[in-house]
Design a protein around this motif. Structure first.
Motif, PDB file in Angstrom:
ATOM      1  N   PRO A 168      17.936   9.933  -6.574  1.00  0.00           N
ATOM      2  CA  PRO A 168      18.363   8.871  -5.643  1.00  0.00           C
ATOM      3  C   PRO A 168      17.903   9.099  -4.199  1.00  0.00           C
ATOM      4  O   PRO A 168      17.439   8.177  -3.546  1.00  0.00           O
ATOM      5  N   GLY A 169      17.977  10.315  -3.712  1.00  0.00           N
ATOM      6  CA  GLY A 169      17.528  10.596  -2.353  1.00  0.00           C
ATOM      7  C   GLY A 169      16.029  10.434  -2.196  1.00  0.00           C
ATOM      8  O   GLY A 169      15.537   9.998  -1.162  1.00  0.00           O
ATOM      9  N   ALA A 170      15.294  10.762  -3.238  1.00  0.00           N
ATOM     10  CA  ALA A 170      13.844  10.627  -3.185  1.00  0.00           C
ATOM     11  C   ALA A 170      13.434   9.162  -3.235  1.00  0.00           C
ATOM     12  O   ALA A 170      12.442   8.774  -2.626  1.00  0.00           O
ATOM     13  N   ARG A 171      14.196   8.338  -3.954  1.00  0.00           N
ATOM     14  CA  ARG A 171      13.909   6.898  -3.960  1.00  0.00           C
ATOM     15  C   ARG A 171      14.081   6.328  -2.565  1.00  0.00           C
ATOM     16  O   ARG A 171      13.275   5.535  -2.098  1.00  0.00           O
ATOM     17  N   LEU A 172      15.143   6.746  -1.896  1.00  0.00           N
ATOM     18  CA  LEU A 172      15.385   6.287  -0.529  1.00  0.00           C
ATOM     19  C   LEU A 172      14.274   6.777   0.397  1.00  0.00           C
ATOM     20  O   LEU A 172      13.802   6.039   1.259  1.00  0.00           O
ATOM     21  N   GLU A 173      13.835   8.001   0.206  1.00  0.00           N
ATOM     22  CA  GLU A 173      12.742   8.544   1.021  1.00  0.00           C
ATOM     23  C   GLU A 173      11.460   7.744   0.799  1.00  0.00           C
ATOM     24  O   GLU A 173      10.752   7.416   1.748  1.00  0.00           O
ATOM     25  N   ALA A 174      11.167   7.418  -0.443  1.00  0.00           N
ATOM     26  CA  ALA A 174       9.956   6.647  -0.752  1.00  0.00           C
ATOM     27  C   ALA A 174      10.016   5.257  -0.137  1.00  0.00           C
ATOM     28  O   ALA A 174       9.029   4.765   0.416  1.00  0.00           O
ATOM     29  N   LEU A 175      11.166   4.612  -0.217  1.00  0.00           N
ATOM     30  CA  LEU A 175      11.295   3.280   0.380  1.00  0.00           C
ATOM     31  C   LEU A 175      11.225   3.331   1.900  1.00  0.00           C
ATOM     32  O   LEU A 175      10.664   2.446   2.531  1.00  0.00           O
ATOM     33  N   ALA A 176      11.797   4.385   2.495  1.00  0.00           N
ATOM     34  CA  ALA A 176      11.745   4.513   3.946  1.00  0.00           C
ATOM     35  C   ALA A 176      10.329   4.807   4.440  1.00  0.00           C
ATOM     36  O   ALA A 176       9.956   4.403   5.540  1.00  0.00           O
ATOM     37  N   ALA A 182      -4.638   2.474  -6.434  1.00  0.00           N
ATOM     38  CA  ALA A 182      -3.578   3.444  -6.146  1.00  0.00           C
ATOM     39  C   ALA A 182      -2.390   3.304  -7.089  1.00  0.00           C
ATOM     40  O   ALA A 182      -1.710   4.287  -7.383  1.00  0.00           O
ATOM     41  N   SER A 183      -2.126   2.097  -7.585  1.00  0.00           N
ATOM     42  CA  SER A 183      -0.987   1.930  -8.486  1.00  0.00           C
ATOM     43  C   SER A 183      -1.271   2.500  -9.871  1.00  0.00           C
ATOM     44  O   SER A 183      -0.345   2.778 -10.623  1.00  0.00           O
ATOM     45  N   VAL A 184      -2.533   2.709 -10.200  1.00  0.00           N
ATOM     46  CA  VAL A 184      -2.885   3.309 -11.487  1.00  0.00           C
ATOM     47  C   VAL A 184      -2.775   4.833 -11.413  1.00  0.00           C
ATOM     48  O   VAL A 184      -2.426   5.485 -12.392  1.00  0.00           O
ATOM     49  N   LEU A 185      -3.038   5.396 -10.252  1.00  0.00           N
ATOM     50  CA  LEU A 185      -3.008   6.846 -10.067  1.00  0.00           C
ATOM     51  C   LEU A 185      -1.578   7.331  -9.835  1.00  0.00           C
ATOM     52  O   LEU A 185      -0.716   6.563  -9.414  1.00  0.00           O
ATOM     53  N   PRO A 186      -1.313   8.622 -10.080  1.00  0.00           N
ATOM     54  CA  PRO A 186       0.024   9.147  -9.770  1.00  0.00           C
ATOM     55  C   PRO A 186       0.258   9.144  -8.264  1.00  0.00           C
ATOM     56  O   PRO A 186      -0.680   9.250  -7.473  1.00  0.00           O
ATOM     57  N   GLY A 187       1.517   9.021  -7.881  1.00  0.00           N
ATOM     58  CA  GLY A 187       1.867   8.948  -6.470  1.00  0.00           C
ATOM     59  C   GLY A 187       1.761  10.280  -5.761  1.00  0.00           C
ATOM     60  O   GLY A 187       1.692  11.341  -6.373  1.00  0.00           O
ATOM     61  N   VAL A 188       1.761  10.215  -4.445  1.00  0.00           N
ATOM     62  CA  VAL A 188       1.749  11.402  -3.608  1.00  0.00           C
ATOM     63  C   VAL A 188       3.090  12.112  -3.795  1.00  0.00           C
ATOM     64  O   VAL A 188       4.141  11.480  -3.734  1.00  0.00           O
ATOM     65  N   PRO A 189       3.094  13.433  -4.053  1.00  0.00           N
ATOM     66  CA  PRO A 189       4.361  14.129  -4.266  1.00  0.00           C
ATOM     67  C   PRO A 189       5.244  14.068  -3.024  1.00  0.00           C
ATOM     68  O   PRO A 189       4.776  14.243  -1.899  1.00  0.00           O
ATOM     69  N   LEU A 190       6.500  13.796  -3.260  1.00  0.00           N
ATOM     70  CA  LEU A 190       7.469  13.739  -2.171  1.00  0.00           C
ATOM     71  C   LEU A 190       8.312  15.007  -2.163  1.00  0.00           C
ATOM     72  O   LEU A 190       8.722  15.475  -3.223  1.00  0.00           O
ATOM     73  N   PRO A 191       8.610  15.562  -0.993  1.00  0.00           N
ATOM     74  CA  PRO A 191       9.423  16.783  -0.944  1.00  0.00           C
ATOM     75  C   PRO A 191      10.791  16.619  -1.603  1.00  0.00           C
ATOM     76  O   PRO A 191      11.231  17.481  -2.325  1.00  0.00           O
ATOM     77  N   ALA A 192      11.446  15.503  -1.378  1.00  0.00           N
ATOM     78  CA  ALA A 192      12.773  15.312  -1.960  1.00  0.00           C
ATOM     79  C   ALA A 192      12.704  15.150  -3.470  1.00  0.00           C
ATOM     80  O   ALA A 192      13.670  15.420  -4.168  1.00  0.00           O
ATOM     81  N   ALA A 193      11.570  14.724  -3.999  1.00  0.00           N
ATOM     82  CA  ALA A 193      11.436  14.562  -5.450  1.00  0.00           C
ATOM     83  C   ALA A 193      11.338  15.919  -6.131  1.00  0.00           C
ATOM     84  O   ALA A 193      11.769  16.078  -7.258  1.00  0.00           O
ATOM     85  N   PRO A 197       0.815  -1.228   0.000  1.00  0.00           N
ATOM     86  CA  PRO A 197       0.000   0.000   0.000  1.00  0.00           C
ATOM     87  C   PRO A 197       0.847   1.276   0.000  1.00  0.00           C
ATOM     88  O   PRO A 197       0.526   2.235  -0.711  1.00  0.00           O
ATOM     89  N   GLY A 198       1.923   1.276   0.753  1.00  0.00           N
ATOM     90  CA  GLY A 198       2.796   2.455   0.770  1.00  0.00           C
ATOM     91  C   GLY A 198       3.496   2.674  -0.552  1.00  0.00           C
ATOM     92  O   GLY A 198       3.603   3.809  -1.029  1.00  0.00           O
ATOM     93  N   LEU A 199       3.989   1.599  -1.160  1.00  0.00           N
ATOM     94  CA  LEU A 199       4.632   1.737  -2.469  1.00  0.00           C
ATOM     95  C   LEU A 199       3.634   2.198  -3.523  1.00  0.00           C
ATOM     96  O   LEU A 199       3.970   2.992  -4.399  1.00  0.00           O
ATOM     97  N   ALA A 200       2.401   1.720  -3.447  1.00  0.00           N
ATOM     98  CA  ALA A 200       1.386   2.133  -4.411  1.00  0.00           C
ATOM     99  C   ALA A 200       1.068   3.620  -4.270  1.00  0.00           C
ATOM    100  O   ALA A 200       0.790   4.294  -5.258  1.00  0.00           O
ATOM    101  N   LEU A 201       1.106   4.140  -3.053  1.00  0.00           N
ATOM    102  CA  LEU A 201       0.830   5.558  -2.840  1.00  0.00           C
ATOM    103  C   LEU A 201       2.016   6.450  -3.175  1.00  0.00           C
ATOM    104  O   LEU A 201       1.842   7.574  -3.639  1.00  0.00           O
TER     105      LEU A 201
END
Length: 144
Positions: free
Chosen positions: A62-70, A109-120, A48-52
């Motif tokens: 790279p930093g945003a990928r780490l943020e998303a995984l964390a 959720a996997s079809v929709l765009p993800g929640v914007p991340l600050p680091a992204a 669910p978190g990865l889908a969001l």
């Protein structure tokens, strides 16, 4: 006629959408079997978190990928807790129904765009060498 190729991004989103249904199918195995609890646990803790968070409109730095995984595990567990609580309060909780609701959520959720991340958006690491000062100087009059 040439077949359109699926991009890696679409493949990842499709795999994420299918993960819930795979976890639901894994419940057919006997109760204590690792073939049952490993896919279910991995799905509930991460999907669910990865889908969001991951289907970002632009590639992640790279930093945003780490943020998303964390953030994926805590967000997933929050969604799972809210789902389980709602099912308990409505007296409709069962493992099968819980996984169906989460699988539907992840599929949509996997079809929709993800929640914007600050680091992204601002970049996790500034590459141009320009760094912001650690401290700002106070004005002459003091102030806060």
């Amino acid at each position: 006629m040439a077949r359109p190729r699926l991009t890696p991004r679409v493949q990842r989103r499709a795999a994420l959408a299918a993960s819930g249904w795979i976890a639901l199918a894994a419940t057919a195995f006997p109760g204590g079997s690792p073939l049952r609890w490993i896919p279910v646990l991995a799905f509930v803790v991460l999907a669910p978190g990865l889908a969001l968070l991951l289907p970002q409109p632009v590639g992640l730095r790279p930093g945003a990928r780490l943020e998303a995984l964390a953030l994926a595990a805590p967000v997933s567990l929050s969604v799972a807790t809210l789902t389980a609580t709602a099912l308990f309060l409505s007296q409709a909780f069962s493992l099968t129904f819980f996984l169906v609701v989460l699988a539907l959520f992840v599929t949509v959720a996997s079809v929709l765009p993800g929640v914007p991340l600050p680091a992204a958006t601002r970049g996790a690491v500034e590459r141009d060498g320009a760094r912001a000062p650690l401290f700002r100087r106070r004005a002459a009059g003091g102030g806060g």
